[in-house]
Structures are given as structure tokens and as C-alpha cells.
Design an enzyme around this catalytic site. Structure first.
Site, PDB file in Angstrom:
ATOM      1  N   HIS A   1      -7.762  -3.181   5.651  1.00  0.00           N
ATOM      2  CA  HIS A   1      -7.859  -1.718   5.696  1.00  0.00           C
ATOM      3  C   HIS A   1      -9.202  -1.225   5.149  1.00  0.00           C
ATOM      4  O   HIS A   1      -9.252  -0.591   4.096  1.00  0.00           O
ATOM      5  CB  HIS A   1      -6.691  -1.122   4.914  1.00  0.00           C
ATOM      6  CG  HIS A   1      -6.574   0.364   4.970  1.00  0.00           C
ATOM      7  ND1 HIS A   1      -7.083   1.136   6.006  1.00  0.00           N
ATOM      8  CD2 HIS A   1      -5.993   1.250   4.104  1.00  0.00           C
ATOM      9  CE1 HIS A   1      -6.825   2.413   5.779  1.00  0.00           C
ATOM     10  NE2 HIS A   1      -6.170   2.504   4.626  1.00  0.00           N
TER      11      HIS A   1
ATOM     12  N   CYS B   1      -8.162   7.903   4.690  1.00  0.00           N
ATOM     13  CA  CYS B   1      -7.796   6.713   5.463  1.00  0.00           C
ATOM     14  C   CYS B   1      -7.730   6.967   6.970  1.00  0.00           C
ATOM     15  O   CYS B   1      -7.628   6.020   7.752  1.00  0.00           O
ATOM     16  CB  CYS B   1      -6.471   6.167   4.967  1.00  0.00           C
ATOM     17  SG  CYS B   1      -6.496   5.668   3.239  1.00  0.00           S
TER      18      CYS B   1
END
Length: 396
Positions: A343, A84
Site C-alpha cells: 500500500h 489513501c
């Protein structure tokens, strides 16, 4: 002596629910974000010396395939994958190339084309990078799949038990970030919810409801970095934003200290922030706006402590006092954060950079924070890597 590093152009796409835009593949996403960054910088693509392209889900050399939509100039293109924190890792590498004098102008670009639903492993015939983390967490916490909400939810429960935070504190963070995203045209969600809505949403892993969890997303972000000489030569000081501190950390041995918060990166976050504050000569109180990695509301609350916004065990007091929204000591995630902006893993860190660049320029429209002189960015990927970056306007 290291060269100074400046952000001279940023761009991003709107973040979307996976598959929502028909025919919108990663080359189109990258072309859109990259073209916006180039236009914002006011330069030509052939002035870029190196490129670092981040994505988590994709084939080898997808970075080249994406960038070829902008031009084919033979420059080095490095494909980046760091879970991430992929986007901010690309940013970190581009900044290193400028800082070390290897390039005068570098592009950091990230994209992601994701599958709907919770994240899962792609290759099941080999060791999983997070398996040691999972096994350690299983010894101290009730196991639930999918693993991401389990990990961050367990850390939230730990904070509740040790320091008295409540489910409502976490819900208030979700409420705040959804409210902020109403003013962000790039956000995947632009709907405000009541606190009751947040609390009543489907439970994912107690205390985290669905509206406190970041969604899977499609999208892209880009930033163009340059040296001081390049900025001066092109007359870009008026729009340039300086990276005055930047650090990346990976797991230390104390990741496995027996706490849930350590397994989701607490010690990486603390050390990366410390290094950035030392480099920049700034402390938490010197920043007015912060974009941080709120993949789940529990992580945002824990990051208030890891980044030094408050003392250990005091994060929920910042929530109660309203210190992390407009009118408070900081505005945290004016973009809506990962929870509401979305995201797309490879793009997230670069979208954070774009938001903070706009805030420092004073061009964030309805999201604009008053009197911004310094901004802080935090992005993390478990397994693990944390990247923290501090920015100031070039004229300072």
C-alpha cells in the site's frame, strides 16, 4: 454530451518494503511505472496533453520532478494529495479532463516513498485533518494508537457485536488475499499463509492481526487515458478498456452518526457505488472481478455490504460461502489487495486500475479470472474521499 473515456496503457513497479531497493527514489519509481504505461499504450510521451500526479508524502512539485524523468513537454502537471485515495483521485481527474473535452490523452501517475512503521502525522503545529473523526470514535470505542488499526478494528468489532461475524471471518480475508498474491509478481508479499498463521500473528488491534493489515510500501503506478477519437486514430480499440462509471464522494454529515463504520467511510462508499451503478447501468452481479480497499481485513468485509454485494449484516456469509475468491460469484482482490500486494498510498488506486485492465484484457496470467466482462474498483482515503470506478472492455 460527455466524451467516452478509455484506459489505453497501464504500468506499475513491484511494491517493496520501504528502503529495500537501494537508490530507488520516487523519480526512479515514477519513471519505471510511467515508461511501462507509455510502452503499453504504444504512444509517445509528447502525445500526452495533461498529467495528474499523486503522492501523500513529499515536497511541493514532486509531481513535476517525477514526470521530468519521462519528458519535459510543458504540459500542465497537477499535484494530487487525497490520503489513501490519492492514486484513484489522480485517475478521476485525468478522466474528467478527457470526459470534458479538455484533453485527448491524459496521464495519471502515483508514487510513494514511505517510512517504515505505522502511519503518523507529518506536521504537528496545526489542526489535524482527522481530529474530529478521532474524537467521535473515542466516544464510542476503546482508544488505541496508531489510529488506523484502531479505526478499522473498532468497525470490525462493531460488526461482530451487531451481526455475529467472528475473528475467523476477518482472518479468512487475510488468508484469501495472501493466497491470491502468490501469483502476483508485483506484490510486496508472495507467501501463502495458513489460516492458523493468520490468526496466530501478532495482534495489532483485536480482531486484526498483523497479517490482516496492509504494510507501508514503496512503489508507483500509472495509467494513460484517452478519448474515443484518440483511440480510433491510433488503432487502440483492441487493448482499450472503457471507464463506464466513476464517482468520488467526500464525507456527508452522517459520517458522524455515532457508528464506527460511518467514521471509516461507509456512507461515502455506499453513495459512490450507487452513482457508478447508475452511470454504468450495471449492478453488483454484473461484475466478475473487484479490486477494493482492504487496508485492513475488517474494511474488506464491511465493503461487501457498502458496495451492495450482499445485504446489511450479511458480509461474513460471503466469506463462509467462498463467494469472493476463485470459483465464487466474484474474485475480490486477485492482486492480493493492499494487505499482501502492499500500500504505497499514492500508487494504490493506479495499481488497482492496472490489475483490472489486465483482467479485462485477459492478460493477468495465473491471476486471470474467467470470462471477465466488467470490473469494479474501490479506493478510499479517510478524512475523506471515496472513489469507485467501473470498467468494461472497449469492444462491448
Amino acid at each position: 454530451m460527455a466524451n467516452r473515456v478509455f484506459v489505453i496503457g497501464v504500468g506499475m513497479t513491484k511494491f517493496e518494503k520501504p528502503g529495500r531497493r537501494e537508490g530507488w527514489d520516487y523519480p526512479e519509481m515514477a519513471q519505471e511505472a510511467g515508461s511501462k504505461a507509455i510502452e503499453d499504450a504504444g504512444i509517445d510521451y509528447d502525445e500526452i496533453d495533461q498529467a495528474f500526479v499523486g503522492y501523500v508524502y513529499g515536497e511541493s512539485t514532486s509531481g513535476q520532478r517525477a514526470l521530468y524523468e519521462l519528458g519535459m513537454t510543458g504540459i500542465p502537471v497537477v499535484n494530487v494529495n487525497n490520503n489513501c485515495s490519492t492514486g484513484s483521485t489522480a485517475l478521476y481527474l485525468a478522466a474528467q479532463s478527457i470526459r470534458g473535452g479538455l484533453a485527448e490523452c491524459a496521464l495519471a501517475l502515483g508514487f510513494e516513498k514511505m517510512q517504515p512503521g505505522s502511519l503518523g502525522s507529518t506536521f504537528n503545529d496545526r489542526a489535524q485533518p482527522m481530529e474530529n473523526h478521532f474524537l467521535a470514535l473515542a466516544e464510542i470505542s476503546e482508544v488505541l494508537f496508531p489510529p488506523a488499526p484502531w479505526m478499522f478494528g473498532a468497525a470490525g468489532r462493531e460488526h461482530m457485536k451487531e451481526y455475529g461475524s467472528t475473528a475467523e471471518h476477518f482472518a479468512k480475508i487475510g488468508y484469501k488475499n495472501h493466497r491470491h498474491s502468490v501469483n502476483n509478481p508485483y506484490a510486496q508479499f508472495q507467501e501463502e499463509y495458513s489460516l492458523e498463521d493468520i490468526l496466530a500473528a501478532p495482534m495489532i488491534y483485536d480482531p486484526l492481526t498483523k497479517l490482516q493489515c496492509s504494510p507501508t510500501s514503496d512503489g508507483s503506478g500509472a495509467a494513460i487515458l484517452a478519448s474515443e477519437a484518440f483511440v480510433d486514430r491510433h488503432g487502440l480499440a483492441g487493448q482499450a478498456v472503457e471507464i463506464v462509471g466513476q464517482a468520488m464522494t467526500t464525507d456527508f454529515t452522517n459520517t458522524f452518526d455515532g457508528t464506527c463504520k460511518a467514521l471509516i467511510g461507509h456512507h461515502m462508499n455506499v453513495e459512490a457505488a450507487r452513482r457508478v451503478y447508475d452511470q454504468a447501468g450495471l449492478g453488483p452481479d454484473d461484475f466478475q472481478v473487484i479490486e477494493l480497499h482492504d487496508c485492513f481485513s475488517a474494511n474488506e468485509l464491511l465493503l461487501y455490504e457498502a458496495l451492495g454485494l450482499c445485504g446489511e449484516g450479511e458480509a461474513h456469509k460471503l466469506v463462509d460461502s467462498g463467494d469472493t475468491t476463485y470459483g465464487g460469484r466474484w474474485v475480490v482482490n486477485p492482486s492480493g489487495g493492499l494487505i499482501s500486494k502492499g500500500h504505497p498510498l499514492g500508487a494504490t488506486g493506479l495499481a488497482q486500475c492496472a490489475e483490472l485492465t489486465w483482467q479485462l484484457r485477459g492478460t493477468a496470467d495465473k491471476r486471470q479470472v474467467s470470462d471477465v466482462t466488467a470490473a469494479l474498483q474501490h479506493n478510499i482515503g479517510l478524512g475523506g474521499a471515496a472513489v469507485v470506478t467501473a470498467y468494461q472492455r472497449a469492444e462491448r
